[in-house]
Design an enzyme around this catalytic site. Structure first.
Site, short mmCIF file in Angstrom:
data_model
loop_
_atom_site.label_atom_id
_atom_site.label_comp_id
_atom_site.label_asym_id
_atom_site.label_seq_id
_atom_site.Cartn_x
_atom_site.Cartn_y
_atom_site.Cartn_z
N LYS A 79 0.86 -1.18 0.00
CA LYS A 79 0.00 0.00 0.00
C LYS A 79 0.89 1.22 0.00
O LYS A 79 2.05 1.16 0.46
CB LYS A 79 -0.84 0.01 1.28
CG LYS A 79 -2.07 0.86 1.20
CD LYS A 79 -3.23 0.09 0.59
CE LYS A 79 -4.46 0.95 0.45
NZ LYS A 79 -5.60 0.21 -0.07
N GLY A 179 -24.44 3.81 2.48
CA GLY A 179 -23.47 4.43 1.56
C GLY A 179 -23.80 4.13 0.12
O GLY A 179 -23.74 2.97 -0.31
N GLY A 181 -22.24 5.36 -2.69
CA GLY A 181 -21.17 5.91 -3.52
C GLY A 181 -20.93 5.02 -4.72
O GLY A 181 -21.87 4.39 -5.25
N VAL A 183 -19.50 2.11 -5.12
CA VAL A 183 -19.86 0.69 -4.97
C VAL A 183 -21.33 0.55 -4.58
O VAL A 183 -22.08 -0.22 -5.19
CB VAL A 183 -18.97 -0.01 -3.91
CG1 VAL A 183 -19.38 -1.48 -3.77
CG2 VAL A 183 -17.49 0.09 -4.28
#
Ligand code: NAI
Length: 372
Positions: A79, A179, A181, A183
């Site tokens: 990451k 949520g 958004g 996805v």
């Protein structure tokens, strides 16, 4: 450009890059390359301080190792985090400097989009390094991974329904999505298309309006969505949705959504299990984006990619079965499954190395079973 290496047990490499002229302060953590090059997103956030950024990159890179292993991808976990405000601090110079950082890691880390970055940013990075995926379609990339993630979550929800109710049918189920958004909105469309009744929530009211208009979804205030009576609660917003407090108030049979780090604490996980709510571990169910973004890199054609995304459901069933058989929580069973994939690969690698050494010394190699 200045590069400092930090040593930490359990991590292969942690590099801190600083380029004041380009305004770059970045941390790259390579947790493991046991299964292949370490893949993971580039997160951009105005971190509080160095410690905050370092802790985030360490935690996230380790999670990527488990996610890639669980998805059975030939990839390790890594990451990167860039300290900065995504709305203000992006510039061509920043991406050029960051691209040079990635180039210096010689492909041990493959970058992709994450919170605070976009396919357009991956395009900018790709002008300076080969070690990036998730560029826009215009640059020959896979673009936004959200639709792959949503398809994986859908497969995961079906598996969880099968495990809990004996049938994977979505029609007639009530599903609460936190949520809407990238996805969450795709997931809502897919679930509504399959006949689910939806309850939805977003801090952005217009997103709820849209879902209500398009799918007849019930709008629920953000502070109440976890209390919605439903078969499946799908956290698709920020991490940490499952706290001890919210878990006590859940009125669902299954928790299965895309958000990363859903469990705010291990106590929240224990409480979920105590309440008999089936939890689909986050990194197992949300691996579709990683599979989609790296499909070309690992040599999957579109059919292979879709099959792998679908297999998220099968992997979850293994996790549920293992948890039941061994008296574990599902997140514990998932960790064991992922660790076994990694250990098997490491043992195979050791055997391969010993075999090559023996052959080059003209000695007959020892025999080992092909399956570990
Ligand atoms: P996004 O930023 O597009 O959507 C998040 C949505 O949640 C936004 O509409 C936001 O307004 C809403 N939201 C924020 N706080 C909320 C609250 N308290 N209650 C209700 N709604 C709230 O993010 P995206 O890409 O859809 O990702 C969703 C989650 O899935 C994140 O946790 C992300 O880390 C995770 N994830 C996403 C992947 C992807 O491919 N985009 C891949 C793997 C995980």
């Amino acid at each position: 450009m200045e590069m400092i290496n930090i040593q930490k047990t359990g991590y292969e490499k942690i590099a801190v890059f600083r380029d004041p002229d380009a305004g770059l302060r970045a941390y790259v953590a390579i947790h493991s390359t046991a299964l292949g090059p370490a893949a993971g997103g580039v997160r951009m956030r105005p971190y509080r301080d160095e410690q905050d950024a370092l802790e985030d990159v360490l935690r996230l890179s380790r999670a990527m190792t488990y996610k890639a292993a669980m998805a059975n991808l030939p990839l390790g976990g890594g990451k990167s985090v860039i300290v900065g405000d995504p709305a203000r601090d992006k510039s061509p110079a920043l991406w050029e400097a960051f691209g040079r950082c990635l180039e210096s890691l010689e492909g041990d880390y493959i970058a992709a989009e994450d919170m605070g970055t976009s396919p357009a940013d991956m395009d900018a990075i790709s002008r300076h390094t080969r070690h990036v995926v998730g560029t826009s379609a215009a640059r020959g990339g896979t673009g936004d991974p959200a639709s792959y993630t949503a398809r994986g979550v859908l497969a995961g929800i079906q598996a969880a329904l099968l495990w809990r109710f004996g049938e994977e049918k979505i029609a007639g189920r009530r599903i609460a999505i936190q949520g809407l958004g990238a996805v969450g909105s795709e997931l809502a469309a897919a679930l509504a298309g399959a006949g689910a009744a939806l309850a939805v929530s977003d801090v952005r009211g217009e997103r709820m309006e849209e879902a209500a208009g398009m799918f007849g979804a019930e709008r629920v205030a953000p502070e109440d969505i976890h209390r919605a009576e439903c078969d499946v609660f799908a956290p698709c917003a920020m991490g940490g949705a499952l706290t001890e407090e919210t878990v006590k108030e859940l009125r669902c049979e299954v928790v299965a959504g895309s958000a990363n780090n859903q469990l705010a604490s291990s106590n929240a996980g224990k409480l979920l299990a105590l309440r008999g709510i089936l939890y689909a571990p986050d990194y197992a169910i949300n691996a579709g984006g990683l599979i989609g973004a790296t499909a070309r890199l690992v040599g999957l054609d579109p059919a292979g990619r879709e099959a792998k995304i679908k297999s998220i459901g099968t992997r979850l069933l293994r996790v549920f079965l293992r948890a039941e058989r061994e008296g574990l929580r599902t997140e514990e069973a998932a960790n064991l499954e992922a660790e076994e994939v990694i250990h098997t690969k490491l043992v195979r690698r050791k055997i391969g190395e010993a075999r090559r050494r023996a052959l080059s010394a003209g000695v007959r190699p020892a025999r080992y079973a092909r399956t570990v």
